[in-house]
Design an enzyme around this catalytic site. Structure first.
Site, mmCIF file in Angstrom:
data_model
loop_
_atom_site.group_PDB
_atom_site.id
_atom_site.type_symbol
_atom_site.label_atom_id
_atom_site.label_comp_id
_atom_site.label_asym_id
_atom_site.label_seq_id
_atom_site.Cartn_x
_atom_site.Cartn_y
_atom_site.Cartn_z
ATOM 1 N N PHE A 1 20.129 36.567 50.562
ATOM 2 C CA PHE A 1 21.144 37.207 49.871
ATOM 3 C C PHE A 1 21.663 35.976 48.456
ATOM 4 O O PHE A 1 22.272 36.582 47.629
ATOM 5 C CB PHE A 1 22.418 37.229 50.589
ATOM 6 C CG PHE A 1 23.322 35.890 50.975
ATOM 7 C CD1 PHE A 1 24.240 35.344 50.088
ATOM 8 C CD2 PHE A 1 23.080 35.159 52.232
ATOM 9 C CE1 PHE A 1 24.768 34.172 50.275
ATOM 10 C CE2 PHE A 1 23.787 34.171 52.361
ATOM 11 C CZ PHE A 1 24.484 33.474 51.431
ATOM 12 N N GLU B 1 20.098 43.079 52.580
ATOM 13 C CA GLU B 1 20.965 44.252 52.653
ATOM 14 C C GLU B 1 22.514 43.845 52.186
ATOM 15 O O GLU B 1 23.328 44.766 51.892
ATOM 16 C CB GLU B 1 21.054 44.925 53.993
ATOM 17 C CG GLU B 1 21.519 43.866 55.248
ATOM 18 C CD GLU B 1 20.489 42.696 55.674
ATOM 19 O OE1 GLU B 1 19.643 42.661 54.938
ATOM 20 O OE2 GLU B 1 20.706 42.506 57.043
ATOM 21 N N CYS C 1 19.701 26.804 48.764
ATOM 22 C CA CYS C 1 18.707 26.182 49.800
ATOM 23 C C CYS C 1 18.467 24.697 49.084
ATOM 24 O O CYS C 1 18.021 23.984 49.797
ATOM 25 C CB CYS C 1 17.551 27.012 49.857
ATOM 26 S SG CYS C 1 16.636 27.016 48.247
ATOM 27 N N GLU D 1 22.623 23.195 59.213
ATOM 28 C CA GLU D 1 22.898 23.764 57.670
ATOM 29 C C GLU D 1 24.100 24.466 57.726
ATOM 30 O O GLU D 1 24.184 25.638 58.835
ATOM 31 C CB GLU D 1 21.559 24.558 57.497
ATOM 32 C CG GLU D 1 21.900 25.209 55.899
ATOM 33 C CD GLU D 1 20.806 26.254 55.708
ATOM 34 O OE1 GLU D 1 20.372 27.068 56.694
ATOM 35 O OE2 GLU D 1 20.459 26.331 54.426
ATOM 36 N N LYS E 1 11.814 44.068 49.753
ATOM 37 C CA LYS E 1 13.040 44.485 50.682
ATOM 38 C C LYS E 1 13.992 43.363 50.426
ATOM 39 O O LYS E 1 13.974 42.105 50.769
ATOM 40 C CB LYS E 1 12.727 44.489 52.023
ATOM 41 C CG LYS E 1 13.896 45.184 52.784
ATOM 42 C CD LYS E 1 14.199 44.322 54.060
ATOM 43 C CE LYS E 1 14.704 43.206 54.283
ATOM 44 N NZ LYS E 1 16.328 43.373 53.864
HETATM 45 P P1 NAD Z 1 18.574 35.502 56.547
HETATM 46 O O1 NAD Z 1 17.259 34.694 57.130
HETATM 47 O O2 NAD Z 1 19.717 35.864 57.476
HETATM 48 O O3 NAD Z 1 18.020 36.820 55.779
HETATM 49 C C1 NAD Z 1 17.048 36.827 54.956
HETATM 50 C C2 NAD Z 1 16.175 38.104 55.023
HETATM 51 O O4 NAD Z 1 15.652 38.371 56.249
HETATM 52 C C3 NAD Z 1 17.032 39.315 54.695
HETATM 53 O O5 NAD Z 1 16.267 40.101 54.082
HETATM 54 C C4 NAD Z 1 17.388 39.987 55.932
HETATM 55 O O6 NAD Z 1 17.401 41.250 56.121
HETATM 56 C C5 NAD Z 1 16.153 39.580 56.956
HETATM 57 N N1 NAD Z 1 16.614 39.293 58.414
HETATM 58 C C6 NAD Z 1 17.709 38.796 58.904
HETATM 59 N N2 NAD Z 1 17.689 38.505 60.384
HETATM 60 C C7 NAD Z 1 16.364 39.085 60.504
HETATM 61 C C8 NAD Z 1 15.939 39.138 61.818
HETATM 62 N N3 NAD Z 1 16.559 38.654 62.728
HETATM 63 N N4 NAD Z 1 14.786 39.868 61.880
HETATM 64 C C9 NAD Z 1 14.217 40.296 60.768
HETATM 65 N N5 NAD Z 1 14.569 40.229 59.742
HETATM 66 C C10 NAD Z 1 15.883 39.587 59.494
HETATM 67 O O7 NAD Z 1 18.929 34.521 55.382
HETATM 68 P P2 NAD Z 1 20.086 34.734 54.024
HETATM 69 O O8 NAD Z 1 21.461 34.479 55.122
HETATM 70 O O9 NAD Z 1 20.069 36.267 53.394
HETATM 71 O O10 NAD Z 1 19.977 33.706 53.248
HETATM 72 C C11 NAD Z 1 20.429 32.264 53.374
HETATM 73 C C12 NAD Z 1 19.252 31.137 54.097
HETATM 74 O O11 NAD Z 1 18.200 31.359 53.317
HETATM 75 C C13 NAD Z 1 19.546 29.789 54.149
HETATM 76 O O12 NAD Z 1 19.312 29.424 55.364
HETATM 77 C C14 NAD Z 1 19.115 29.284 52.967
HETATM 78 O O13 NAD Z 1 18.890 27.977 53.144
HETATM 79 C C15 NAD Z 1 17.869 29.945 52.964
HETATM 80 N N6 NAD Z 1 17.305 29.964 51.474
HETATM 81 C C16 NAD Z 1 15.956 29.313 51.467
HETATM 82 C C17 NAD Z 1 15.513 29.015 50.481
HETATM 83 C C18 NAD Z 1 14.074 28.196 50.155
HETATM 84 O O14 NAD Z 1 13.537 28.318 48.987
HETATM 85 N N7 NAD Z 1 13.834 27.423 51.171
HETATM 86 C C19 NAD Z 1 15.949 29.563 49.201
HETATM 87 C C20 NAD Z 1 17.105 30.437 49.330
HETATM 88 C C21 NAD Z 1 17.399 30.637 50.612
#
Ligand code: NAD
Length: 489
Positions: free
Chosen positions: A149, A176, A281, A382, A173
């Site tokens: 997000f 959401e 991140c 985190e 994708k």
């Molecule tokens: P998230 O892991 O909750 O969601 C990411 C994606 O995965 C979304 O599209 C979501 O629909 C899907 N998703 C979520 N839970 C799922 C599950 N149980 N099974 C399958 N798909 C699932 O992450 P977020 O809250 O959207 O983003 C924040 C996180 O992303 C933080 O931990 C941040 O550090 C990390 N991030 C990392 C980088 C990097 O380059 N390393 C960059 C940006 C964000």
């Protein structure tokens, strides 16, 4: 209220899903749209469309494929402010931050325009008399990205332009929580008249993700999000024989040496820790002061935290916006409470923030926790909010040893005026992105976005040459043309 459509095979179409959820402006609490939870049928439709489009797209010369990207760049430039407003409205960051995000997105389009040069092969003549060996790069096939997000505009661009320029077809994708930015960007992709099925957008959550991970036509997956989900994606995609890279979470430290320019160290660390409300991140979330750096840095960072102007990101002069949703706000606030319970000093407390005029917004003001016990949970977890923990150590060696104990390895920064200290840090810190007098060491598009340990699962990263390698598969051809045959001509 309308449910957002998917974009499949060149046509905007409703998801087959029965369920949807509101997309909420985190600053105002206003519902902006409804996002559908697409299921396996929608993913299958996108995968089939992408598979059908693949042969002709692959045969399109790379120099013709990138003409679409040149047009996309022009459209993105022309609509930058409009897209940035959408990012602010659905994601909560300030308008300047959203504009900066889109600049980084465009930069990736520019780099991908170099793919005719970047994806060229290699040849060695006469590896044996009359035998040549050739390395070719061919597209992988249908590729998909699952996005988080926090950068609704930029992160898909770590992949989309490279995947297309390398001759793959593609499914995105988005998160959401923030699907509106990509609705706008896909309208621009529609305008550049890519052949139907070359790019597809499927909105949804876990069910759509699982369908992407399992669909046999999808050959490569890129993911960015939290480490727990990254690990899951990596495992399940790999089990299904797919190429995969999965970027995860972070807990980024900054080390402040006594010889640092303290005004700069404070200002840049505050921007890193509190910019985008800490939802980057590459946000700094731990500051390790060394020796005499302690007092000046601590005073400075507490002032910077307390004086940061928090509010609706669309308003002039606001320096920090809302966090993404109520669940995130309460998670951040409970982690702050846990930190205090574990013995940290709550020097600046951003909990229970209410911004006049935006009472329904999910705001947390910048928070500073002092003297975190090294073994505390708060020092390792985190937070993904505007919370900076400060710890004190006696030497650079101690700081490096401490930060190398982290399970994460996304970024580590050092503030110093010493070249020798900087080199030691660069050499020894176990993180994939290093900042020297830099708070957010975000690589330009022509470098890979690295990440180590639990911050990354995979091998090749996003952006730059890594992206070209990821979105192509190598083929080696060994050819024999006996000398005698040439005498016939
Ligand atoms: P998230 O892991 O909750 O969601 C990411 C994606 O995965 C979304 O599209 C979501 O629909 C899907 N998703 C979520 N839970 C799922 C599950 N149980 N099974 C399958 N798909 C699932 O992450 P977020 O809250 O959207 O983003 C924040 C996180 O992303 C933080 O931990 C941040 O550090 C990390 N991030 C990392 C980088 C990097 O380059 N390393 C960059 C940006 C964000």
């Amino acid at each position: 209220m309308n449910i957002l459509p998917n974009f499949i095979n060149g046509v905007w179409q409703p998801a087959s899903a029965d369920q949807s959820q509101p997309v909420v402006n985190p600053a105002t609490g206003e519902t902006l749209a409804l996002v559908p939870f697409s299921g396996p049928a929608d993913v299958a439709a996108a995968a089939q469309a992408a598979a059908r489009a693949l042969p002709a797209w692959r045969r399109t010369p790379a120099q013709d494929r990138i003409q679409f990207l040149f047009r996309l760049k022009t459209l993105l430039e022309g609509h930058l402010d409009e897209i940035a407003r959408t990012i602010t409205m659905e994601c909560g960051k300030t308008l300047d931050e959203a504009r900066g995000e889109m600049r980084r997105a465009i930069e990736n389009v520019e780099v991908a325009c170099g793919i005719p040069m970047l994806s060229k092969g290699e040849i060695a003549e006469d590896i044996a008399p009359g035998v040549d060996e050739i390395l070719l790069r061919q597209p992988v096939g249908v590729c998909a990205t699952i996005a988080p997000f926090n950068f609704p505009g930029m992160i898909p661009f770590w992949y989309l332009p490279y995947a297309l320029a390398c001759g793959n077809t593609y499914i995105l994708k988005p998160s959401e929580k923030v699907p509106l930015t990509m609705q706008q960007i896909f309208s621009l992709l529609e305008e550049i008249n890519l052949p139907a099925g070359v790019v597809n957008l499927v909105n949804g959550g876990r069910e759509a993700v699982d369908a992407i991970l399992d669909h046999p036509a999808i050959r490569a997956i890129t993911f960015v999000g939290s480490s727990a989900v990254a690990r899951y994606i990596y495992q399940r995609a790999a089990e299904n024989g797919k190429r995969v890279q999965a970027q995860g979470g972070a807990k980024n430290p900054v080390v402040i040496l006594p010889d640092a320019d303290m005004e700069m160290a404070v200002r840049i660390t505050a921007d890193s820790a509190f910019g985008c409300a800490g939802q980057r991140c590459l946000a700094t979330s731990l500051a390790l002061t060394v020796g005499e750096a302690r007092q000046t840095f601590t005073e400075g960072i507490c002032d910077a935290a307390a004086s940061r102007r928090v509010g609706y990101g669309l308003e002039e002069g606001v320096q920090m916006g809302a966090v993404i949703n109520p669940a995130s706000k309460s998670r951040i606030e409970s982690l702050i409470a846990r930190g205090a319970a574990e013995g940290a000093g709550l020097a600046v407390d951003g909990r229970n923030t209410v911004i006049p005029g935006y009472e329904k917004g999910t705001f947390v003001r910048p928070t500073v926790l002092l003297d975190l016990p090294p073994e505390s949970e708060i020092a390792r977890t985190e937070i993904f909010g505007p919370v900076l923990g400060v710890m004190h150590v006696d030497s650079l060696d101690e700081a490096i040893a401490l930060l190398n104990r982290s399970p994460y390895g996304n970024q580590a920064s050092l503030f110093t005026a010493s070249g020798a200290a900087a080199r030691k840090f660069r050499y020894e810190a176990e993180a994939g992105n290093i900042g020297i007098n830099i708070g957010v060491a975000a690589p330009m598009a022509f470098f890979p976005f690295s990440g180590w340990k639990d911050s990354f699962f995979g091998d090749l990263h996003g952006q730059g040459i890594d992206a070209v390698e990821f979105f192509t598969q190598k083929k080696v051809v060994v050819e024999r043309w006996p000398k005698e045959w040439s005498r016939k001509f």
